[in-house]
Scaffold this motif. Structure first.
Motif, PDB file in Angstrom:
ATOM      1  N   ALA A  95       0.933  -1.073  -0.034  1.00 28.81           N
ATOM      2  CA  ALA A  95      -0.037   0.023  -0.047  1.00 28.81           C
ATOM      3  C   ALA A  95       0.986   1.104   0.010  1.00 28.81           C
ATOM      4  O   ALA A  95       0.754   2.273  -0.796  1.00 28.81           O
ATOM      5  N   LEU A  96       1.920   1.352   0.683  1.00 26.42           N
ATOM      6  CA  LEU A  96       2.813   2.219   0.822  1.00 26.42           C
ATOM      7  C   LEU A  96       3.547   2.617  -0.633  1.00 26.42           C
ATOM      8  O   LEU A  96       3.623   3.601  -1.090  1.00 26.42           O
ATOM      9  N   ASP A  97       3.939   1.498  -1.357  1.00 28.76           N
ATOM     10  CA  ASP A  97       4.423   1.535  -2.508  1.00 28.76           C
ATOM     11  C   ASP A  97       3.574   2.283  -3.493  1.00 28.76           C
ATOM     12  O   ASP A  97       3.960   2.924  -4.372  1.00 28.76           O
ATOM     13  N   GLU A  98       2.185   1.714  -3.429  1.00 26.59           N
ATOM     14  CA  GLU A  98       1.155   2.088  -4.271  1.00 26.59           C
ATOM     15  C   GLU A  98       0.960   3.786  -4.224  1.00 26.59           C
ATOM     16  O   GLU A  98       0.814   4.447  -5.170  1.00 26.59           O
ATOM     17  N   LEU A  99       0.863   4.025  -2.852  1.00 25.92           N
ATOM     18  CA  LEU A  99       0.773   5.390  -2.490  1.00 25.92           C
ATOM     19  C   LEU A  99       1.825   6.351  -3.372  1.00 25.92           C
ATOM     20  O   LEU A  99       1.540   7.376  -3.783  1.00 25.92           O
ATOM     21  N   LEU A 100       2.940   6.103  -3.022  1.00 26.99           N
ATOM     22  CA  LEU A 100       4.259   6.523  -3.679  1.00 26.99           C
ATOM     23  C   LEU A 100       3.853   6.806  -5.311  1.00 26.99           C
ATOM     24  O   LEU A 100       4.246   7.732  -5.940  1.00 26.99           O
ATOM     25  N   THR A 101       3.648   5.619  -5.816  1.00 23.11           N
ATOM     26  CA  THR A 101       3.491   5.497  -7.222  1.00 23.11           C
ATOM     27  C   THR A 101       2.397   6.458  -7.748  1.00 23.11           C
ATOM     28  O   THR A 101       2.585   7.269  -8.920  1.00 23.11           O
ATOM     29  N   ILE A 102       1.310   6.290  -7.087  1.00 19.29           N
ATOM     30  CA  ILE A 102       0.084   7.385  -7.802  1.00 19.29           C
ATOM     31  C   ILE A 102       0.227   8.644  -7.378  1.00 19.29           C
ATOM     32  O   ILE A 102      -0.450   9.781  -7.723  1.00 19.29           O
ATOM     33  N   SER A 103       1.091   9.104  -6.301  1.00 20.50           N
ATOM     34  CA  SER A 103       1.212  10.365  -5.823  1.00 20.50           C
ATOM     35  C   SER A 103       2.479  11.308  -6.210  1.00 20.50           C
ATOM     36  O   SER A 103       2.412  12.496  -5.899  1.00 20.50           O
ATOM     37  N   LEU A 104       3.436  10.586  -6.640  1.00 22.04           N
ATOM     38  CA  LEU A 104       4.703  11.099  -6.942  1.00 22.04           C
ATOM     39  C   LEU A 104       4.779  11.499  -8.520  1.00 22.04           C
ATOM     40  O   LEU A 104       4.620  10.596  -9.185  1.00 22.04           O
ATOM     41  N   PRO A 105       4.773  12.602  -9.146  1.00 20.62           N
ATOM     42  CA  PRO A 105       4.998  12.773 -10.583  1.00 20.62           C
ATOM     43  C   PRO A 105       6.273  12.433 -11.303  1.00 20.62           C
ATOM     44  O   PRO A 105       7.367  12.549 -10.514  1.00 20.62           O
ATOM     45  N   HIS A 106       6.359  12.082 -12.454  1.00 23.61           N
ATOM     46  CA  HIS A 106       7.656  11.730 -12.797  1.00 23.61           C
ATOM     47  C   HIS A 106       8.328  13.101 -13.633  1.00 23.61           C
ATOM     48  O   HIS A 106       8.517  13.262 -14.689  1.00 23.61           O
TER      49      HIS A 106
END
Length: 219
Positions: free
Chosen positions: A137-148
């Motif tokens: 869940a933490l990894d998913e949060l970072l993936t969807i919340s941090l722009p590239h």
């Protein structure tokens, strides 16, 4: 009337779990691609070189021997990294360390991100399955919340034990309004919270204000 009231909740749960499953399936697909494109090619190259050594009865120089050893060491390192991505070695015994291991690839690939960690040295004993859900869940949060994009973003991560509950708090601070407006995706945050609550029987909620996202995982 009871059925009518139940249907929206059922549809929301269905969407959240479908979202979670699709995200985990994509992770497995990408890992499989890495194995096919990298590890299997490395293994074939090592095997081919060993076959040639036997056929040609080569007497290797010290430098050639070191090159082969380096290739084998790199292959071993890739396998260790793969195994830790699939199931961190420290997950069953040291959950805070597992969080640090999860963040290492993020730091390597994104030097513009600044993580501030508040993690305890010791953590309670809990099932690895539960810990893996929280970590995912933490990894998913970072993936969807941090722009590239290469912009300084500060992330605060805190892990605490509140009586019989674990609590993981994440604060993501965006540098400007434009970046903040574009991220995160609100529907995906809703799916993430819903999935986490179903899978852990815990709670998950978030707040968005003042160019920051604050999310709480409680289980």
């Amino acid at each position: 009337m009871t059925l009518v009231r139940f249907l929206p909740a059922y549809h929301r749960i269905q969407q959240a779990l479908q979202w979670w499953y699709s995200r985990q399936s994509m992770k497995l697909f990408l890992e499989a691609e890495k194995i096919r494109d990298d590890l299997l090619q490395e293994a074939f190259s090592i095997r081919r070189n060993l076959d040639l050594m036997v056929v040609d009865n080569l007497n290797l120089s010290r430098d050639q021997t070191q090159d082969y050893l380096k290739q084998i060491d790199q292959f071993h390192c890739s396998l260790v990294q793969l195994s830790n991505r699939l199931f961190p070695e420290s997950l069953q015994d040291n959950f805070p360390l597992a969080i640090e291991c999860l963040l290492e690839p993020w730091l390597v690939a994104n030097p513009h991100l600044h993580f501030h960690l508040d993690l305890p040295v010791n953590w309670r004993h809990e099932s690895a399955a539960h810990s893996l859900i929280v970590l995912s869940a933490l990894d998913e949060l970072l993936t969807i919340s941090l722009p590239h994009i290469l912009m300084r973003i500060t992330i605060y991560i805190s892990l605490k034990q509140q009586k019989n509950f674990g609590q993981l708090n994440i604060q993501i601070h965006y540098p400007d309004v434009t970046t903040f407006i574009c991220h995160p995706s609100l529907p995906e945050l809703d799916y993430l919270c819903e999935s986490f609550q179903i899978l852990t029987s815990g709670r998950c909620f978030y707040r968005i204000n003042n160019r920051q996202v604050i999310l709480y995982f409680c289980w």
